[in-house]
Design an enzyme around this catalytic site. Structure first.
Site, short mmCIF file in Angstrom:
data_model
loop_
_atom_site.label_atom_id
_atom_site.label_comp_id
_atom_site.label_asym_id
_atom_site.label_seq_id
_atom_site.Cartn_x
_atom_site.Cartn_y
_atom_site.Cartn_z
N ASN A 105 -0.77 23.35 28.17
CA ASN A 105 -1.90 24.12 27.64
C ASN A 105 -1.85 25.57 28.08
O ASN A 105 -1.35 25.89 29.16
CB ASN A 105 -3.22 23.49 28.07
CG ASN A 105 -3.41 22.12 27.45
OD1 ASN A 105 -2.67 21.76 26.53
ND2 ASN A 105 -4.37 21.37 27.93
N HIS A 122 3.79 26.71 28.99
CA HIS A 122 3.74 27.48 27.74
C HIS A 122 2.96 28.79 27.85
O HIS A 122 2.62 29.39 26.84
CB HIS A 122 3.17 26.61 26.61
CG HIS A 122 4.05 25.45 26.26
ND1 HIS A 122 3.63 24.36 25.52
CD2 HIS A 122 5.35 25.19 26.55
CE1 HIS A 122 4.63 23.50 25.38
NE2 HIS A 122 5.67 23.98 26.00
N CYS A 137 8.56 54.70 26.95
CA CYS A 137 7.36 55.14 26.22
C CYS A 137 6.27 54.06 26.25
O CYS A 137 5.08 54.37 26.34
CB CYS A 137 7.69 55.51 24.77
SG CYS A 137 8.55 54.20 23.86
N GLY A 191 -3.15 13.30 27.22
CA GLY A 191 -3.56 14.13 26.10
C GLY A 191 -2.45 14.90 25.43
O GLY A 191 -2.67 16.01 24.96
P1 NAD Z 1 -1.09 17.83 20.17
O1 NAD Z 1 -2.15 18.54 19.40
O2 NAD Z 1 0.22 17.58 19.52
O3 NAD Z 1 -1.64 16.40 20.62
C1 NAD Z 1 -2.89 16.24 21.21
C2 NAD Z 1 -2.96 14.86 21.79
O4 NAD Z 1 -4.21 14.73 22.46
C3 NAD Z 1 -2.92 13.73 20.74
O5 NAD Z 1 -1.99 12.75 21.17
C4 NAD Z 1 -4.34 13.18 20.74
O6 NAD Z 1 -4.39 11.79 20.46
C5 NAD Z 1 -4.74 13.45 22.18
N1 NAD Z 1 -6.18 13.50 22.42
C6 NAD Z 1 -7.18 13.87 21.58
N2 NAD Z 1 -8.38 13.76 22.19
C7 NAD Z 1 -8.12 13.35 23.46
C8 NAD Z 1 -8.94 13.05 24.59
N3 NAD Z 1 -10.26 13.19 24.53
N4 NAD Z 1 -8.34 12.65 25.74
C9 NAD Z 1 -7.00 12.50 25.81
N5 NAD Z 1 -6.18 12.76 24.78
C10 NAD Z 1 -6.73 13.17 23.61
O7 NAD Z 1 -0.92 18.63 21.55
P2 NAD Z 1 0.27 18.71 22.62
O8 NAD Z 1 0.92 17.39 22.75
O9 NAD Z 1 -0.28 19.40 23.80
O10 NAD Z 1 1.41 19.64 21.99
C11 NAD Z 1 1.25 20.69 21.10
C12 NAD Z 1 1.32 22.10 21.63
O11 NAD Z 1 0.02 22.58 21.41
C13 NAD Z 1 1.58 22.40 23.07
O12 NAD Z 1 2.68 23.22 23.13
C14 NAD Z 1 0.36 23.22 23.56
O13 NAD Z 1 0.80 24.39 24.22
C15 NAD Z 1 -0.32 23.63 22.31
N6 NAD Z 1 -1.81 23.66 22.28
C16 NAD Z 1 -2.52 23.98 23.42
C17 NAD Z 1 -3.89 23.98 23.38
C18 NAD Z 1 -4.65 24.35 24.63
O14 NAD Z 1 -4.17 25.15 25.43
N7 NAD Z 1 -5.83 23.75 24.84
C19 NAD Z 1 -4.57 23.63 22.20
C20 NAD Z 1 -3.81 23.31 21.06
C21 NAD Z 1 -2.42 23.32 21.13
#
Ligand code: NAD
Length: 254
Positions: A105, A122, A137, A191
């Site tokens: 995240n 990330h 610059c 998550g």
């Molecule tokens: P993803 O969006 O691919 O997957 C999210 C996961 O979270 C899913 O498997 C979903 O089932 C699960 N989920 C949803 N609600 C949940 C809960 N309440 N408790 C636990 N799990 C839950 O995200 P990812 O796997 O992190 O990968 C995607 C990329 O997205 C990463 O590189 C990340 O950097 C980026 N990202 C980051 C943020 C952030 O910083 N908050 C937000 C969106 C995407």
């Protein structure tokens, strides 16, 4: 393996010398931060993250991508760490040196929850850097305001200091995360869909080195097949119960 009980995972936690928590967007979902999947049903539904979170998208449509990040930053100013972030931070403080927190995240919520040390694979959405190697610059004065701001002399653009799709992760952070994964007895995978590499590769590293893998997620993930246990549900509640001890017995993990 399939579902396991929280009591068994608490026992594994007690037995472990070194624990890694690998978190993804889902750990922040209950704070109100959309996961990428959620984002596709929201304001930016016309564009997939892959169309926005790449260097080529930024070069082609700098204002569109900049505005997407501004909107995400603004949304973050109104959210707070949830019980999942807080339980991880409390656990790390109660057990110095036992937990390594690795996150995909960019939202800074683990840090705001008081996590003593976070390997942010990330980057950080609140920071920026120059798009191209800065020349003299660029450092000479504040960038010209704009969407995005740019160097008044050479036009170099400011960009969010996050790792976009197709970019290399910071080598020092990735290698610290790989080392911790290879050395852990237990990895909590919280998550994350397990679709983004090299982050998801850390789970294979832990498994190959003999560590147990437990997935905390309300949905199936791409890593379920290699897990020792699946805890289905939202991470705010599950992590609170797992890491703070069993409220039914008042027992603390120690
Ligand atoms: P993803 O969006 O691919 O997957 C999210 C996961 O979270 C899913 O498997 C979903 O089932 C699960 N989920 C949803 N609600 C949940 C809960 N309440 N408790 C636990 N799990 C839950 O995200 P990812 O796997 O992190 O990968 C995607 C990329 O997205 C990463 O590189 C990340 O950097 C980026 N990202 C980051 C943020 C952030 O910083 N908050 C937000 C969106 C995407």
């Amino acid at each position: 393996m399939g579902a396991v009980t929280e009591a068994l995972v608490r026992r594994w936690l007690d037995q472990a010398q070194h624990v890694v928590a690998l978190t993804g967007a889902g750990v922040s979902a209950e704070s109100g931060v959309p996961t990428f999947r959620d984002a596709q049903t929201g304001l930016w539904a016309r564009f997939s993250p892959e169309e926005l979170a790449t260097e080529s998208a930024f070069r082609a449509h700098p204002q569109r991508v900049w505005d997407w990040y501004v909107a995400r930053r603004e949304a973050l100013s109104g959210v707070r760490p949830n019980e999942g972030h807080l339980a991880l931070a409390r656990y790390a403080r109660r057990h110095p040196g036992k937990l390594t927190l690795v996150t995909q995240n960019v939202d800074g919520l683990h840090q705001r929850a008081g996590q003593p040390f976070t390997l942010a694979l990330h980057g950080d959405i609140q920071s920026e850097r120059w798009l191209d190697e800065p020349r003299g610059c660029c450092a000479g004065g504040p960038p010209m305001p704009g969407r995005p701001p740019r160097c008044a002399v050479c036009g170099n653009l400011r960009r969010p200091a996050v790792v976009w799709f197709g970019e290399t992760l910071p080598a020092d952070i990735l290698s610290a995360a790989q080392e911790a994964s290879a050395a852990c007895d237990l990895m909590l995978v919280v998550g994350t869909s397990g679709a983004v590499y090299p982050a998801a590769g850390l789970v294979h590293t832990a498994r190959r080195a003999g560590g147990r893998v437990v997935i905390v997620n309300p949905q199936a993930t791409e890593l379920d097949d290699i897990a020792d246990g699946l805890l289905r549900g939202g991470s705010a509640q599950i992590l609170g119960r797992l890491l703070d001890g069993d409220p039914a017995t008042g027992r603390e993990n120690c």
